[in-house]
Scaffold this active site. Structure first.
Site, PDB file in Angstrom:
ATOM      1  N   GLU A   1      -5.709   2.731  -2.218  1.00  0.00           N
ATOM      2  CA  GLU A   1      -6.300   1.402  -2.186  1.00  0.00           C
ATOM      3  C   GLU A   1      -6.747   1.071  -3.602  1.00  0.00           C
ATOM      4  O   GLU A   1      -7.356   1.909  -4.278  1.00  0.00           O
ATOM      5  CB  GLU A   1      -7.501   1.339  -1.236  1.00  0.00           C
ATOM      6  CG  GLU A   1      -7.138   0.969   0.200  1.00  0.00           C
ATOM      7  CD  GLU A   1      -6.697  -0.475   0.365  1.00  0.00           C
ATOM      8  OE1 GLU A   1      -6.387  -1.132  -0.654  1.00  0.00           O
ATOM      9  OE2 GLU A   1      -6.631  -0.937   1.508  1.00  0.00           O
TER      10      GLU A   1
ATOM     11  N   HIS B   1      -8.236  -9.009   3.060  1.00  0.00           N
ATOM     12  CA  HIS B   1      -7.580  -9.460   1.842  1.00  0.00           C
ATOM     13  C   HIS B   1      -7.654 -10.977   1.731  1.00  0.00           C
ATOM     14  O   HIS B   1      -7.699 -11.679   2.750  1.00  0.00           O
ATOM     15  CB  HIS B   1      -6.114  -9.022   1.828  1.00  0.00           C
ATOM     16  CG  HIS B   1      -5.929  -7.551   1.811  1.00  0.00           C
ATOM     17  ND1 HIS B   1      -5.618  -6.819   2.940  1.00  0.00           N
ATOM     18  CD2 HIS B   1      -6.026  -6.648   0.802  1.00  0.00           C
ATOM     19  CE1 HIS B   1      -5.520  -5.541   2.626  1.00  0.00           C
ATOM     20  NE2 HIS B   1      -5.776  -5.406   1.345  1.00  0.00           N
TER      21      HIS B   1
ATOM     22  N   CYS C   1     -13.798  -5.858   6.385  1.00  0.00           N
ATOM     23  CA  CYS C   1     -13.118  -6.052   5.103  1.00  0.00           C
ATOM     24  C   CYS C   1     -11.839  -6.845   5.338  1.00  0.00           C
ATOM     25  O   CYS C   1     -11.426  -7.074   6.479  1.00  0.00           O
ATOM     26  CB  CYS C   1     -12.750  -4.715   4.471  1.00  0.00           C
ATOM     27  SG  CYS C   1     -14.134  -3.616   4.132  1.00  0.00           S
TER      28      CYS C   1
ATOM     29  N   TYR D   1     -12.475  -1.101  -7.231  1.00  0.00           N
ATOM     30  CA  TYR D   1     -12.369   0.341  -7.015  1.00  0.00           C
ATOM     31  C   TYR D   1     -10.914   0.743  -6.819  1.00  0.00           C
ATOM     32  O   TYR D   1     -10.053  -0.080  -6.488  1.00  0.00           O
ATOM     33  CB  TYR D   1     -13.191   0.766  -5.792  1.00  0.00           C
ATOM     34  CG  TYR D   1     -12.547   0.412  -4.477  1.00  0.00           C
ATOM     35  CD1 TYR D   1     -11.810   1.366  -3.760  1.00  0.00           C
ATOM     36  CD2 TYR D   1     -12.637  -0.881  -3.955  1.00  0.00           C
ATOM     37  CE1 TYR D   1     -11.186   1.039  -2.557  1.00  0.00           C
ATOM     38  CE2 TYR D   1     -12.034  -1.207  -2.757  1.00  0.00           C
ATOM     39  CZ  TYR D   1     -11.306  -0.246  -2.066  1.00  0.00           C
ATOM     40  OH  TYR D   1     -10.685  -0.568  -0.902  1.00  0.00           O
TER      41      TYR D   1
ATOM     42  N   TRP E   1     -15.063   2.915  -0.494  1.00  0.00           N
ATOM     43  CA  TRP E   1     -15.590   1.668  -1.035  1.00  0.00           C
ATOM     44  C   TRP E   1     -17.025   1.433  -0.576  1.00  0.00           C
ATOM     45  O   TRP E   1     -17.843   0.946  -1.351  1.00  0.00           O
ATOM     46  CB  TRP E   1     -14.686   0.493  -0.673  1.00  0.00           C
ATOM     47  CG  TRP E   1     -14.392   0.310   0.779  1.00  0.00           C
ATOM     48  CD1 TRP E   1     -15.080  -0.426   1.687  1.00  0.00           C
ATOM     49  CD2 TRP E   1     -13.291   0.890   1.504  1.00  0.00           C
ATOM     50  NE1 TRP E   1     -14.504  -0.355   2.936  1.00  0.00           N
ATOM     51  CE2 TRP E   1     -13.392   0.434   2.853  1.00  0.00           C
ATOM     52  CE3 TRP E   1     -12.237   1.718   1.169  1.00  0.00           C
ATOM     53  CZ2 TRP E   1     -12.479   0.812   3.843  1.00  0.00           C
ATOM     54  CZ3 TRP E   1     -11.328   2.091   2.147  1.00  0.00           C
ATOM     55  CH2 TRP E   1     -11.447   1.642   3.460  1.00  0.00           C
TER      56      TRP E   1
ATOM     57  N   GLU F   1      -8.367  -2.306  -5.347  1.00  0.00           N
ATOM     58  CA  GLU F   1      -8.776  -3.662  -5.030  1.00  0.00           C
ATOM     59  C   GLU F   1      -9.828  -4.221  -5.978  1.00  0.00           C
ATOM     60  O   GLU F   1     -10.748  -3.515  -6.387  1.00  0.00           O
ATOM     61  CB  GLU F   1      -9.328  -3.716  -3.599  1.00  0.00           C
ATOM     62  CG  GLU F   1      -8.285  -3.385  -2.534  1.00  0.00           C
ATOM     63  CD  GLU F   1      -8.836  -3.448  -1.124  1.00  0.00           C
ATOM     64  OE1 GLU F   1      -8.027  -3.647  -0.205  1.00  0.00           O
ATOM     65  OE2 GLU F   1     -10.063  -3.310  -0.949  1.00  0.00           O
TER      66      GLU F   1
ATOM     67  N   GLU G   1     -11.296  -9.372  13.288  1.00  0.00           N
ATOM     68  CA  GLU G   1     -11.608  -7.948  13.416  1.00  0.00           C
ATOM     69  C   GLU G   1     -12.711  -7.689  14.448  1.00  0.00           C
ATOM     70  O   GLU G   1     -12.595  -6.757  15.252  1.00  0.00           O
ATOM     71  CB  GLU G   1     -12.037  -7.368  12.061  1.00  0.00           C
ATOM     72  CG  GLU G   1     -10.910  -7.283  11.054  1.00  0.00           C
ATOM     73  CD  GLU G   1     -11.203  -6.272   9.963  1.00  0.00           C
ATOM     74  OE1 GLU G   1     -12.252  -5.597  10.032  1.00  0.00           O
ATOM     75  OE2 GLU G   1     -10.390  -6.158   9.042  1.00  0.00           O
TER      76      GLU G   1
ATOM     77  N   HIS H   1      -5.109  -5.677  -6.290  1.00  0.00           N
ATOM     78  CA  HIS H   1      -4.963  -6.923  -5.537  1.00  0.00           C
ATOM     79  C   HIS H   1      -6.330  -7.376  -5.022  1.00  0.00           C
ATOM     80  O   HIS H   1      -7.294  -6.623  -5.014  1.00  0.00           O
ATOM     81  CB  HIS H   1      -3.964  -6.764  -4.390  1.00  0.00           C
ATOM     82  CG  HIS H   1      -4.310  -5.655  -3.443  1.00  0.00           C
ATOM     83  ND1 HIS H   1      -3.999  -4.329  -3.694  1.00  0.00           N
ATOM     84  CD2 HIS H   1      -4.949  -5.655  -2.245  1.00  0.00           C
ATOM     85  CE1 HIS H   1      -4.408  -3.575  -2.688  1.00  0.00           C
ATOM     86  NE2 HIS H   1      -5.005  -4.349  -1.803  1.00  0.00           N
TER      87      HIS H   1
ATOM     88  N   HIS I   1       0.834  -1.195   0.000  1.00  0.00           N
ATOM     89  CA  HIS I   1       0.000   0.000   0.000  1.00  0.00           C
ATOM     90  C   HIS I   1       0.873   1.251   0.000  1.00  0.00           C
ATOM     91  O   HIS I   1       1.439   1.651   1.017  1.00  0.00           O
ATOM     92  CB  HIS I   1      -0.942   0.002   1.206  1.00  0.00           C
ATOM     93  CG  HIS I   1      -1.966  -1.082   1.148  1.00  0.00           C
ATOM     94  ND1 HIS I   1      -1.800  -2.299   1.766  1.00  0.00           N
ATOM     95  CD2 HIS I   1      -3.161  -1.147   0.521  1.00  0.00           C
ATOM     96  CE1 HIS I   1      -2.852  -3.064   1.527  1.00  0.00           C
ATOM     97  NE2 HIS I   1      -3.693  -2.383   0.776  1.00  0.00           N
TER      98      HIS I   1
END
Length: 333
Positions: A272, A227, A225, A262, A320, A274, A245, A190, A183
């Site tokens: 960002e 990855h 959210c 986005y 997002w 993604e 989280e 990604h 980042h």
């Protein structure tokens, strides 16, 4: 001055017979290392600055890692800093989310200092700079102590699993990159995922990102959210990451926006970028246990109010979420 590395007999002479000499060896090693980096001045300082690190901060973080739960007075001694100087360093580190002080604060009520995941990550990021700077100035014993600490440090965070999956413009896998390094102002595309989770009465979970997050700190966003790791599906990634989280495992997950993508730029300039399938699902509100490294607070909101917020005050939400909510429509579940 850097602390020395006395034998046990020397410690007894100073009234410190109960202190493990290895503790001072570690302290001396870190101090020698950061002192060496300081001496290299112009060569090293810019590299440390890019990580928002100073040699003193690196020393303090290293000592907190070596001695988790230490009280500030003992930590100051280990770092050869005055209590006032250390207090200022800890205040700054805590504001950045690098350390946490446990216990009730106040005169005569010492707190305990521990590293956060962000603090461990910063130590790892700064290691190549500082280690290389002091390589020719450390004794063999100091090298061994430092290497042992590095091995412990690396073992405390799963670097092998801390990657993102890169994709090309057609959405095909194109390798991996370390999450902490990917980042930047030129973040490559990604894989990621987003979830919107509701409780039994239909209200939707909104979370506010921790204030020390690298991007969009303190901003309200969707439920959770994350990855994807190599080989994971979006649902598998959510079942792994969401409990980390918010402490609860989502159920009835369903991908509703499989091709959502986005690119957004934070006020700091970090990007960002993604390919981010969006899922809806359910969550048990009684099972929530928010991770303070990730989430500052949460609220339950009617979906119609989330839609209204996106229309009237999009600046309050993550970019997002602002893009996802209209695409999800009025009845995404």
């Amino acid at each position: 001055m850097c602390p020395t590395t006395p034998e046990a007999a020397d410690l007894a002479r100073f009234g410190l017979a109960d202190l493990d000499p290895d503790d001072l060896i570690r302290s001396s090693s870190f101090c020698a290392m950061v002192h060496a980096s300081h001496q290299l001045g112009q060569e090293i300082a810019p590299e440390l600055s890019r990580l928002q690190l100073t040699d003193t901060l690196y020393l303090v973080l290293g000592q907190v890692f070596a001695h988790p739960g230490e009280i500030p007075a003992e930590l100051a001694r280990r770092c050869a800093l005055s209590p006032q100087h250390l207090a200022g360093v800890l205040d700054s580190a805590e504001e950045r989310g690098l350390v946490t002080r446990l216990g009730e604060r106040g005169r005569g009520r010492p707190t305990q200092v521990v590293l956060t995941d962000a603090g461990i990550e910063l130590l790892l990021a700064g290691w190549p700079i500082v280690q290389g700077a002091g390589a020719d100035r450390l004794t063999e014993q100091q090298h061994r102590s430092l290497q042992a600490l590095l091995d412990q440090l690396r073992g405390s965070t799963s670097r092998a699993d801390d990657v993102v999956v890169l994709v090309d413009e057609e959405g095909n896998d194109a390798g991996t990159a370390q999450r902490l390094e990917v980042h930047t102002a030129e973040t490559p595309l990604h894989r990621a995922f987003s979830t919107h989770l509701r409780r039994p009465d239909g209200k939707v979970l909104l979370t506010r990102r921790a204030v020390h997050k690298k991007t969009w700190p303190g901003v309200w966003t969707n439920s959770a959210c994350g990855h994807l790791l190599p080989g994971e599906t979006p649902v598998e990634a959510a079942l792994r990451r969401v409990p980390q989280e918010i402490g609860a495992t989502p159920t009835n997950l369903r991908v509703v926006l499989p091709d959502f993508r986005y690119r957004a730029v934070d006020a700091s300039g970090i990007v960002e970028h993604e390919l981010c399938p969006v899922m809806v699902g359910d969550i048990d509100p009684d099972a929530l246990d928010l991770n303070p490294d990730e989430v500052a607070e949460h609220d339950w909101v009617e979906w119609s109010d989330v839609q209204r917020l996106v229309r009237t005050a999009p600046f309050l939400l993550s970019p997002w979420a602002v893009l996802q909510v209209p695409q999800l429509g009025s009845q995404p579940w």
